[in-house]
Design a protein around this motif. Structure first.
Motif, PDB file in Angstrom:
ATOM      1  N   ASN A  65     -10.390  -2.273  -6.328  1.00 38.60           N
ATOM      2  CA  ASN A  65      -9.079  -1.999  -5.677  1.00 38.60           C
ATOM      3  C   ASN A  65      -8.681  -3.335  -4.568  1.00 38.60           C
ATOM      4  OD1 ASN A  65      -8.940   0.635  -6.575  1.00 38.60           O
ATOM      5  ND2 ASN A  65     -10.275   1.145  -4.723  1.00 38.60           N
ATOM      6  N   HIS A  66      -9.176  -4.552  -5.021  1.00 38.66           N
ATOM      7  CA  HIS A  66      -8.809  -5.650  -4.374  1.00 38.66           C
ATOM      8  C   HIS A  66      -7.526  -6.189  -4.856  1.00 38.66           C
ATOM      9  CE1 HIS A  66      -9.640  -9.889  -2.787  1.00 38.66           C
ATOM     10  NE2 HIS A  66     -10.142  -9.265  -1.742  1.00 38.66           N
ATOM     11  N   GLY A  67      -6.663  -6.530  -3.860  1.00 37.07           N
ATOM     12  CA  GLY A  67      -5.353  -7.308  -4.473  1.00 37.07           C
ATOM     13  C   GLY A  67      -4.133  -6.494  -3.562  1.00 37.07           C
ATOM     14  N   ALA A  68      -3.099  -7.258  -3.461  1.00 38.61           N
ATOM     15  CA  ALA A  68      -2.140  -6.678  -2.577  1.00 38.61           C
ATOM     16  C   ALA A  68      -1.239  -5.683  -3.556  1.00 38.61           C
ATOM     17  CB  ALA A  68      -0.907  -7.778  -2.391  1.00 38.61           C
ATOM     18  N   MET A  69      -0.601  -4.696  -2.701  1.00 44.79           N
ATOM     19  CA  MET A  69      -0.025  -3.697  -3.751  1.00 44.79           C
ATOM     20  C   MET A  69       1.422  -3.643  -3.345  1.00 44.79           C
ATOM     21  SD  MET A  69       0.009   0.478  -2.876  1.00 44.79           S
ATOM     22  CE  MET A  69      -1.798   0.710  -2.686  1.00 44.79           C
ATOM     23  N   GLU A  70       2.258  -3.396  -4.402  1.00 41.55           N
ATOM     24  CA  GLU A  70       3.704  -3.278  -4.406  1.00 41.55           C
ATOM     25  C   GLU A  70       3.932  -2.152  -4.127  1.00 41.55           C
ATOM     26  OE1 GLU A  70       5.997  -6.015  -4.829  1.00 41.55           O
ATOM     27  OE2 GLU A  70       4.528  -7.458  -5.006  1.00 41.55           O
ATOM     28  N   GLY A  71       5.291  -1.917  -3.295  1.00 38.51           N
ATOM     29  CA  GLY A  71       5.623  -0.628  -2.884  1.00 38.51           C
ATOM     30  C   GLY A  71       4.788   0.477  -2.278  1.00 38.51           C
ATOM     31  N   ALA A  72       3.867  -0.212  -1.483  1.00 35.68           N
ATOM     32  CA  ALA A  72       2.948   0.609  -0.614  1.00 35.68           C
ATOM     33  C   ALA A  72       3.730   1.388   0.502  1.00 35.68           C
ATOM     34  CB  ALA A  72       1.891  -0.070  -0.072  1.00 35.68           C
ATOM     35  N   ASP A  73       3.452   2.578   0.682  1.00 40.90           N
ATOM     36  CA  ASP A  73       3.853   3.313   2.030  1.00 40.90           C
ATOM     37  C   ASP A  73       3.592   2.951   3.351  1.00 40.90           C
ATOM     38  OD1 ASP A  73       5.521   5.106   0.537  1.00 40.90           O
ATOM     39  OD2 ASP A  73       3.676   5.899  -0.247  1.00 40.90           O
ATOM     40  N   ASP A  85       1.272  14.651  -0.087  1.00 43.28           N
ATOM     41  CA  ASP A  85       0.022  14.667   0.868  1.00 43.28           C
ATOM     42  C   ASP A  85      -1.208  14.184   0.370  1.00 43.28           C
ATOM     43  OD1 ASP A  85      -0.977  15.823   3.422  1.00 43.28           O
ATOM     44  OD2 ASP A  85      -2.172  17.101   2.367  1.00 43.28           O
ATOM     45  N   VAL A  86      -1.129  13.513  -0.809  1.00 41.41           N
ATOM     46  CA  VAL A  86      -2.398  12.879  -1.542  1.00 41.41           C
ATOM     47  C   VAL A  86      -2.143  11.291  -1.326  1.00 41.41           C
ATOM     48  CG1 VAL A  86      -3.426  12.709  -3.656  1.00 41.41           C
ATOM     49  CG2 VAL A  86      -2.641  14.746  -2.875  1.00 41.41           C
ATOM     50  N   VAL A  87      -3.378  10.825  -1.130  1.00 48.85           N
ATOM     51  CA  VAL A  87      -3.457   9.245  -1.116  1.00 48.85           C
ATOM     52  C   VAL A  87      -3.375   8.819  -2.551  1.00 48.85           C
ATOM     53  CG1 VAL A  87      -4.934   7.129  -0.584  1.00 48.85           C
ATOM     54  CG2 VAL A  87      -4.719   9.260   1.018  1.00 48.85           C
ATOM     55  N   ALA A  88      -2.482   8.468  -3.077  1.00 49.55           N
ATOM     56  CA  ALA A  88      -2.194   8.063  -4.451  1.00 49.55           C
ATOM     57  C   ALA A  88      -2.923   6.686  -4.979  1.00 49.55           C
ATOM     58  CB  ALA A  88      -0.675   8.059  -5.105  1.00 49.55           C
ATOM     59  N   ASP A  89      -2.697   5.941  -3.995  1.00 47.07           N
ATOM     60  CA  ASP A  89      -3.464   4.559  -4.150  1.00 47.07           C
ATOM     61  C   ASP A  89      -3.806   3.797  -2.762  1.00 47.07           C
ATOM     62  OD1 ASP A  89      -4.494   2.557  -5.699  1.00 47.07           O
ATOM     63  OD2 ASP A  89      -2.545   1.477  -6.404  1.00 47.07           O
ATOM     64  N   ALA A  90      -4.882   3.068  -3.003  1.00 41.09           N
ATOM     65  CA  ALA A  90      -5.300   2.361  -1.690  1.00 41.09           C
ATOM     66  C   ALA A  90      -5.890   1.001  -2.229  1.00 41.09           C
ATOM     67  CB  ALA A  90      -6.119   2.977  -1.003  1.00 41.09           C
ATOM     68  N   ARG A  91      -5.414  -0.219  -1.577  1.00 39.71           N
ATOM     69  CA  ARG A  91      -5.729  -1.460  -1.960  1.00 39.71           C
ATOM     70  C   ARG A  91      -5.913  -2.388  -0.655  1.00 39.71           C
ATOM     71  NH1 ARG A  91      -5.695  -2.575  -7.389  1.00 39.71           N
ATOM     72  NH2 ARG A  91      -5.497  -4.737  -6.958  1.00 39.71           N
ATOM     73  N   PHE A  92      -6.875  -3.238  -0.873  1.00 41.69           N
ATOM     74  CA  PHE A  92      -6.972  -4.033   0.204  1.00 41.69           C
ATOM     75  C   PHE A  92      -7.222  -5.601  -0.052  1.00 41.69           C
ATOM     76  CE2 PHE A  92     -11.536  -5.586   0.476  1.00 41.69           C
ATOM     77  CZ  PHE A  92     -11.853  -5.041  -0.498  1.00 41.69           C
ATOM     78  N   VAL A  93      -6.912  -6.636   0.880  1.00 45.37           N
ATOM     79  CA  VAL A  93      -7.431  -7.887   0.711  1.00 45.37           C
ATOM     80  C   VAL A  93      -8.223  -8.165   1.930  1.00 45.37           C
ATOM     81  CG1 VAL A  93      -6.890 -10.432   0.590  1.00 45.37           C
ATOM     82  CG2 VAL A  93      -5.468  -8.634  -0.743  1.00 45.37           C
ATOM     83  N   THR A 134     -11.650   2.497  -0.200  1.00 47.46           N
ATOM     84  CA  THR A 134     -10.544   2.727  -1.079  1.00 47.46           C
ATOM     85  C   THR A 134     -10.766   3.384  -2.317  1.00 47.46           C
ATOM     86  OG1 THR A 134     -10.904   0.393  -2.288  1.00 47.46           O
ATOM     87  CG2 THR A 134      -9.342   0.448  -0.147  1.00 47.46           C
ATOM     88  N   ALA A 135     -11.935   3.019  -2.941  1.00 45.11           N
ATOM     89  CA  ALA A 135     -12.217   3.972  -4.126  1.00 45.11           C
ATOM     90  C   ALA A 135     -12.500   5.422  -3.592  1.00 45.11           C
ATOM     91  CB  ALA A 135     -13.607   3.421  -4.566  1.00 45.11           C
ATOM     92  N   ALA A 136     -13.143   5.805  -2.552  1.00 46.51           N
ATOM     93  CA  ALA A 136     -13.370   7.245  -2.034  1.00 46.51           C
ATOM     94  C   ALA A 136     -11.973   7.861  -1.762  1.00 46.51           C
ATOM     95  CB  ALA A 136     -14.491   7.147  -0.732  1.00 46.51           C
TER      96      ALA A 136
END
Ligand code: ZN
Length: 153
Positions: free
Chosen positions: A21-29, A52-60, A75-77
């Motif tokens: 999950n490495h890299g910027a995310m478009e349209g994050a909340d 109420d669910v974490v649909a996606d998580a990414r990081f740099v 992020t994976a967890a």
């Protein structure tokens, strides 16, 4: 070094080499920055919610292997977990990193238990906890808008 320590170290190095999950995310909340000045680690965390669910998580992230591995594992967890579940995970990991989570309670953490050894190195605890504190903040930061932004053009 015990076999378990060697396994844990290998998990951390592998996450550092090939972070998930490495890299910027478009349209994050949510978009939040985390910093650990004591080691020079920093990261930007993007989280997308589906109700109420974490649909996606990414990081740099930039910094040491532990900080990157921890962000990768975090992020994976949390993907697919409800806010309450993600918050509970934060609490458990935080207790594990500060050495107050009994070993018997580590099992549900799965691969995250690889971070347990960090508790023995107080100056590295912040490296491992940075991503989790940023997640904690993301879970408690109210959405800026609520509704998705209107399309432009
Ligand atoms: Zn660090």
């Amino acid at each position: 070094m015990s076999n378990l320590d060697a396994l844990y170290q290998e998990i951390i190095l592998e996450h550092n080499r090939r972070p998930k999950n490495h890299g910027a995310m478009e349209g994050a909340d949510r978009e939040l920055r985390g910093r650990n000045p004591s080691c020079g680690d920093s990261l930007t965390l993007w989280v997308k919610f589906d109700g109420d669910v974490v649909a996606d998580a990414r990081f740099v992230g930039e910094g040491c292997a532990i900080s990157k591995a921890s962000a990768s594992m975090m992020t994976a967890a949390v993907k697919g977990k409800s806010r309450a579940e993600a918050e509970a995970l934060f609490e458990q990991v935080h207790r594990m990193l500060t050495g107050t989570l009994p070993e018997a309670e580590r099992k549900p953490l799965g691969a995250l238990a690889a971070l347990a050894g960090v508790a023995r190195f107080p100056n590295r605890v912040k490296c491992a906890s940075m991503a989790w504190h940023t997640l904690h903040e993301a879970l408690h930061t109210p959405s800026a808008g609520g509704a998705p932004p209107a399309p432009t053009g």
